[in-house]
Every structure is written in C-alpha cells, then in structure tokens.
Design a protein around this motif. Structure first.
Motif, PDB file in Angstrom:
ATOM      1  N   ALA A   1      56.180  49.638 -22.463  1.00  0.00           N
ATOM      2  CA  ALA A   1      56.025  50.954 -23.116  1.00  0.00           C
ATOM      3  C   ALA A   1      56.709  51.004 -24.478  1.00  0.00           C
ATOM      4  O   ALA A   1      56.213  51.650 -25.407  1.00  0.00           O
ATOM      5  CB  ALA A   1      56.615  52.039 -22.208  1.00  0.00           C
TER       6      ALA A   1
ATOM      7  N   LYS B   1      55.480  59.763 -17.331  1.00  0.00           N
ATOM      8  CA  LYS B   1      54.457  58.995 -16.618  1.00  0.00           C
ATOM      9  C   LYS B   1      54.140  59.603 -15.265  1.00  0.00           C
ATOM     10  O   LYS B   1      55.030  59.769 -14.429  1.00  0.00           O
ATOM     11  CB  LYS B   1      54.938  57.550 -16.410  1.00  0.00           C
ATOM     12  CG  LYS B   1      53.824  56.609 -15.961  1.00  0.00           C
ATOM     13  CD  LYS B   1      54.377  55.280 -15.473  1.00  0.00           C
ATOM     14  CE  LYS B   1      54.971  55.383 -14.098  1.00  0.00           C
ATOM     15  NZ  LYS B   1      53.965  55.591 -13.023  1.00  0.00           N
TER      16      LYS B   1
ATOM     17  N   ILE C   1      50.023  54.647 -24.041  1.00  0.00           N
ATOM     18  CA  ILE C   1      50.630  53.426 -23.490  1.00  0.00           C
ATOM     19  C   ILE C   1      49.653  52.807 -22.484  1.00  0.00           C
ATOM     20  O   ILE C   1      49.341  51.623 -22.532  1.00  0.00           O
ATOM     21  CB  ILE C   1      51.975  53.738 -22.808  1.00  0.00           C
ATOM     22  CG1 ILE C   1      52.907  54.479 -23.774  1.00  0.00           C
ATOM     23  CG2 ILE C   1      52.631  52.434 -22.303  1.00  0.00           C
ATOM     24  CD1 ILE C   1      54.118  55.131 -23.111  1.00  0.00           C
TER      25      ILE C   1
END
Ligand SMILES: Nc1ncnc2c1ncn2[C@@H]1O[C@H](COP(=O)(O)OP(=O)(O)O)[C@@H](O)[C@H]1O
Ligand SMILES: O=C(O)[C@@H](O)C(=O)COP(=O)(O)O
Length: 422
Positions: A417, A404, A384
C-alpha cells in the motif's frame, strides 16, 4: 451537487467515493454529517459515511434520514444508499428499513438493490449472491463477528427486513441491456414491488443497470452498481461533463503504522503475510483489554518503540473459533467495542507520536479510528486495490489514511500500500 450518498460504514464510503471519482464525478467524503462551513467546492457527489450498519434499525433510519435531508438541502438531485457488497445485515435490518425510509422521504415508489462488485468477486445470479464463486452463506461471511450471513438468496434476506414487496430483475433482462432492464423496472413497479434485487455478474451488466437507473431518485447497492451512474447522468444531461480523478495525493511526512481490527478472511491473510515478511506485530487480546491488562498507552508505546524504518502492525484479527470463544465470554457487542475503542484510542495518539500515514483494516474499526482522530472530511486519492483508495484528511490532523474493508485487498496489501503514496 448532483449525487448525495449515504454509506452505512466508513470503508464502504471510501469504496464508493473511489468508484465515483474514478468514473468522473468530483467527490468529497465526510464522516457523519458534513461539518459546518465545509467547502464542497465543485463537488458533483458527496458521500456521507455513517456507522449505521449494526446499530438498532430505528437509529440507522434516523441517521440516514438526517444525512438525506442534509444532502437534499445542499442540492442533491439523486440519492445513493451504499451498503456492503456482501449485504452485511441481520433480519432486524438495516438495509430494508433504511431503503424503505429513504424511498418514503423522496416520495418514490421504486428502487433497485444490487451489491454486485465483480472486481472483488461479488456476483448475483438468480437473486443469489456469490463471493468469489461461493454462495454467500457458504463463504467466510457466514462467520462474520457482527453480521453472520447464513442465507445466499438476497430476495429472502431483504424481504425479512422490510414490509415493502421485494422483486427481482433476473440475468436474462440484465444481459439484454439497459432498455430491457428499464422495462423490467417498470414491470416490477407496476406489480407493486418497491425494491428489486438485480442480478449482475460483470461490469458491463453494472454499466447497463446504471444507464437504466439514471431516472431513479434512489439507487441502493454496493459501490459496483455506481460504476455506470456518472456516464448515465452525463448522458441524461444531469451533469455537463465527467472529470478525471486527480492522479496522486501528497501524503504528510511521518511514520507509518497498520491497525487491523477486522477478522475477515482477507485481512487475516494480510496479517499473516505481513508477519511472514518480518513486519513487527503486536497482537491485541480482547480478554486482556477486558481485565485491564492491556491499555492503549501500552500499545502506543510499543508502536513508538519500533524501528523508524519499519511499518509496525497492531492486530486483533483472529480465526472464527477464537472470536466465538471471546464473544461467549464477553458478549458480541462488548467484545467488538473493547477492541474498537482500544484501536481508536491508539490511533488518536499517533499523530502526536509522529505517525501520519495509517492503514486501518475493518469497516467498524475504521469508523472508530477516524472518529477518534477527529477527521470529518476526506479527499480521495489513488486506488491501492479495487475498493480501497488512499485518502487525505481535509479536517483534523493532517494524515493519509487507507481505510480497508475487511475482505478487500490482495494478500500483500499491508506491504504494497505504501508504494502508492508520494
Ligand atoms: N479478536 C476479536 N474477538 C472478537 N471481536 C473482535 C476481535 N477482533 C476484532 N473484533 C471486532 O470485530 C468487528 C470487526 O468488524 P469490522 O472492523 O467492520 O471488520 P470487517 O471489515 O472485516 O467487517 C469489530 O467490531 C471488532 O472490534
Ligand atoms: O461493499 C463492500 O464490500 C465494502 O465497501 C464494505 O462496505 C465493506 O465493509 P467492511 O467489510 O465492514 O469493511
């Protein structure tokens, strides 16, 4: 398997897994020791994610050695110890004690320590770590809730954590390329230094360091220093070929939600951007959890009540002053655990409520969430942003997870995302 990796938190493990798979190693990630019967298939690398960054040093050492023993027993010929690109640790550990224990277990007398990750703004010059051009101790990391980093000189930071002598391979050697770096490693080793902080500013530096490190039984660092290892291992004949990563993963159908327990600057910006874009948002107040006014069931009910077309956000992220005030009332660890436990309990209820695509912000938070979900192994999907891939559960409920690291990702990360899922 060639490379056995031990990561001190979960988002760090996915970060490393992404780097290794992008550079050509077939990589499987597990949460804790690999579950019995896990089929490692053709894996060149296995990354064991621990949650050992902030636990007492003796426990971190014991868990890391258990992971090392499992990996070596499964055939690993090299070990990698992954910690944070901002060197998150305290004077009590855990980077020094774990590196020291792994060296001893391998019977090795030298390793390198390099958390540089230029794609995410982490560089090392003259032993000092910079975060987006700012010395570590002047960056937002000085106010991290669990590991406030108040010294930018990694040689001093690491030396306070270990009885082994800490050395340094400086920019001039690194810039001169892999042969000069290998000579510098020898020089440090002969001088009795067991762990050398290595300067690195660019990916080219990291590739040279990788080439010089192909023979080391143990490499320690952030995911950045892994960038050159796959090609170096191939060139050294340790693996036959590099394998390109799978282009996409098919995420299970279902609703999407965001759980943010990170108070890092990047995550706070992402929370603000999501709220500004109209994402439904629920703020978790640690004091309300502590006095029983806020329960996981209430948060889960709020999520389920949001319009199906939205991607609701639950967040505890807050500014340093607010975090300090909460910690003063509850204690640092208790505040952290209250929030982690609440978000984990919410996550555990989400698959049955139809949520199958989860974005979690924060390393400790992700560790708690994935443990509560009962997911023990992950396949690595598309990137991402640097350091953050989509992953797919290989055990437990079928879910797509983006784990994340608190300080990674562009401001619109929570919005964009979803575009990387098929
Ligand atoms: N508002 C808050 N007050 C105090 N502690 C918090 C708050 N929100 C989250 N925390 C705790 O702060 C820690 C953040 O760590 P982590 O999830 O690893 O994020 P990061 O990836 O940014 O380091 C967790 O233990 C979390 O529970
Ligand atoms: O190396 C890094 O910066 C990340 O992989 C990482 O470990 C981040 O940890 P958290 O900030 O606790 O998510």
């Amino acid at each position: 398997m060639l490379l056995g990796c031990i990561a001190d938190d979960l988002t760090g493990a996915t970060d490393l897994s992404l780097m290794l798979s992008r550079e050509g190693l077939r990589t499987v990630q597990t949460t804790g020791l690999p579950p019995d019967g896990l089929d490692l298939g053709q894996a060149d690398a296995v990354v064991v994610a621990l949650k050992s960054r902030t636990i007492p040093a003796a426990e971190a050492v014991a868990q890391s050695l258990a992971a090392a023993d499992w990996l070596l027993g499964a055939g690993a010929r090299r070990l990698f110890f992954k910690y944070c690109s901002t060197f998150d640790s305290t004077d009590a550990g855990n980077i020094g004690p774990v590196a020291e224990a792994l060296l001893r277990r391998l019977g090795a007398d030298f390793t390198l320590a390099c958390p540089a990750f230029p794609a995410n703004g982490r560089s090392i010059y003259q032993g000092h770590l910079f975060v987006n051009g700012v010395p570590l101790a002047e960056s937002s990391m000085r106010d991290h809730p669990l590991t406030p980093m108040r010294d930018s000189d990694l040689r001093r930071v690491l030396q306070r954590q270990t009885g082994l002598a800490v050395g340094h391979v400086a920019f001039a050697d690194v810039e001169a390329g892999s042969a000069a770096i290998a000579r510098a490693f020898d020089r440090e080793r002969r001088a009795g230094r067991a762990i050398a902080i290595v300067d690195a500013i660019t990916d080219a530096h990291l590739r040279s360091i990788g080439a010089a490190a192909a023979d080391l039984a143990l490499v320690t660092g952030g995911s950045g220093v892994a960038i050159g290892l796959p090609a170096a291992y191939r060139d050294a004949g340790l693996i036959a070929a590099l394998t390109p990563p799978a282009p996409a993963i098919a995420a299970p159908p279902g609703r999407a939600a965001i759980l943010a327990g990170s108070c890092s600057a990047a995550t706070r910006g992402q929370v603000e951007a999501a709220i500004a874009a109209g994402v439904p948002a629920f703020r978790v107040d640690p004091l309300a959890i502590a006095d029983g006014a806020l329960t996981p069931a209430a948060v889960t009910a709020w999520l389920a009540a949001q319009p199906a077309a939205t991607t609701p956000l639950v967040y505890s992220s807050d500014a340093p002053e607010a975090v300090h005030a909460v910690q003063a009332r509850l204690g640092r660890d208790k505040a952290g655990h209250l929030v982690e436990d609440l978000l984990a309990a919410v996550a555990a209820a989400l698959p049955d409520a139809g949520f199958r695509r989860l974005l979690v912000a924060g390393g400790e938070t992700s560790g708690a969430v994935v443990a509560a979900l009962g997911v023990r192994a992950l396949a690595i999907g598309p990137e991402i942003d640097p350091g953050v891939p989509w992953t797919l559960s290989l055990s437990g409920p079928a879910v797509a997870l983006a784990l994340k690291s608190g300080n990674f990702g562009t401001p619109d990360f929570f919005l964009k995302a979803w575009r990387f899922l098929t």
